[in-house]
Design an enzyme around this catalytic site. Sequence first.
Site, short mmCIF file in Angstrom:
data_model
loop_
_atom_site.label_atom_id
_atom_site.label_comp_id
_atom_site.label_asym_id
_atom_site.label_seq_id
_atom_site.Cartn_x
_atom_site.Cartn_y
_atom_site.Cartn_z
N ALA A 216 0.81 -1.48 0.06
CA ALA A 216 -0.04 0.00 -0.14
C ALA A 216 0.90 1.23 0.13
CB ALA A 216 -0.98 -0.08 1.15
N ASN A 217 0.30 2.45 0.22
CA ASN A 217 0.95 3.63 0.31
C ASN A 217 0.29 4.64 1.24
OD1 ASN A 217 -0.68 5.46 -1.35
ND2 ASN A 217 -0.26 4.25 -2.94
N ARG A 218 0.83 5.85 1.28
CA ARG A 218 0.28 6.77 2.30
C ARG A 218 -0.89 7.71 2.12
NH1 ARG A 218 3.68 6.00 6.76
NH2 ARG A 218 5.81 5.29 6.23
#
Length: 408
Positions: A216-218
Amino acid sequence: MAGLFMELGGKRILLIITGGIAAYKSLDLIRRLRERGADVRPVMTAAAQEFVTPLAVGALSASHVYSDLFSREDEQDVGHIRLARDCDLVLVAPASADLLAKMAHGLANDLASTVLLATDKPVLAAPAMNPKMWSAPATQRNVDMLRADGICFVGPMRGEMAESGEAGLGRMAEPVEIAETAAALLRGGDRPLEGRTALVTSGPTHEPIDPVRYIANRSSGRQGHAIAAALARLGADVTLVSGPVTIPDPAGVKTIHVERAEEMHSAVLSRLPVDIAVMVAAVADWRVATSSDQKIKKQAGDAPAPLILTENPDILKTVGHHVKRPRVVVGFAAETQDIEENALRKLERKGADLIVANDVSPETGIMGGSRNRVKVLSPTGVEAWPDLTKDEVADRLARLIAERLAER
Ligand code: C5P
């Protein structure tokens, strides 16, 4: 009252409050409307008075509170027909399932429903009810009928309900959002995207490694969601394709929830053609080529399982070069270095009309934060915008898109 924006200066809003736990939020709504300069005249149903008192509503609105269809005093004062017409907008917040049903069928057996039947002014409803009541076929039929009759809606939103353990679509839109929608409606002519369709992607994507792990990412989805709401406020019919986020669906927008880049890709392509595409999602560039159906086990003494990655489809690039290419295509460039150069290259490669570039280095706090400082690049030049909230960036961008669409 001191005005913050006065965008509702001199406007008279007849606020109908119906019975529901969200009625407590109408107290805040009165303040939001008044700080924008509106004159608020409240009407309460009998059920509403079980949740908030006419005393509180009267004090906050600095107005008489109307509730009785057969009050001789009120009839002599304004009368229900004048009450229905001496305003610029009728706002129903919260709008209960019961009142929506009455409105749809033209019932008029109390002051609120009578005023709604008698008014010749625009009506905006902010529904609030249990998710099961909202999704009930009867309510949905009523809402469809009301939309066809020209009634406008803001919300409901997805989220926790007052009843513990209940969640879903049914929460009333936030007072600020209702006030902004009321202001947009009253601006009337100022809906340059009326009749236009828009598609927005937002949030991160989750790429599964196995049933319990993912890459995932932020990204929080805040900027993309704000853009979807801003386009809707200018009158566009907006579909938002959102990756997994924790923020609520924006009001006035159709939201499709997806997890993976490939799902986002097919959701976007299935909605073409549209007039406007704004691809804000932080789509994972790669997915795991051989994601496992079973949880990958740690084996004592073995080397860690290698992750073989494969490239995800580039949604913006596909849309930018599609035979059904939208008339305005906007991309984002989240960079940590050489921002302008990278964004310029992206403009061409992805077939976009505008690229909104921002610096997402951790020290800027932009990724996941509520503010943004962007540069907007087009083939004809670069505009550096000041430090703004993500909502302000969204409003400016929606206006810029409307201008570009009008130019063609
Ligand atoms: O190439 P890069 O990821 O930096 O490009 C960012 C822009 O491209 C954003 O608008 C993003 O939404 C879009 N994008 C996409 N699909 C991908 C990767 C990026 O739509 N697979």
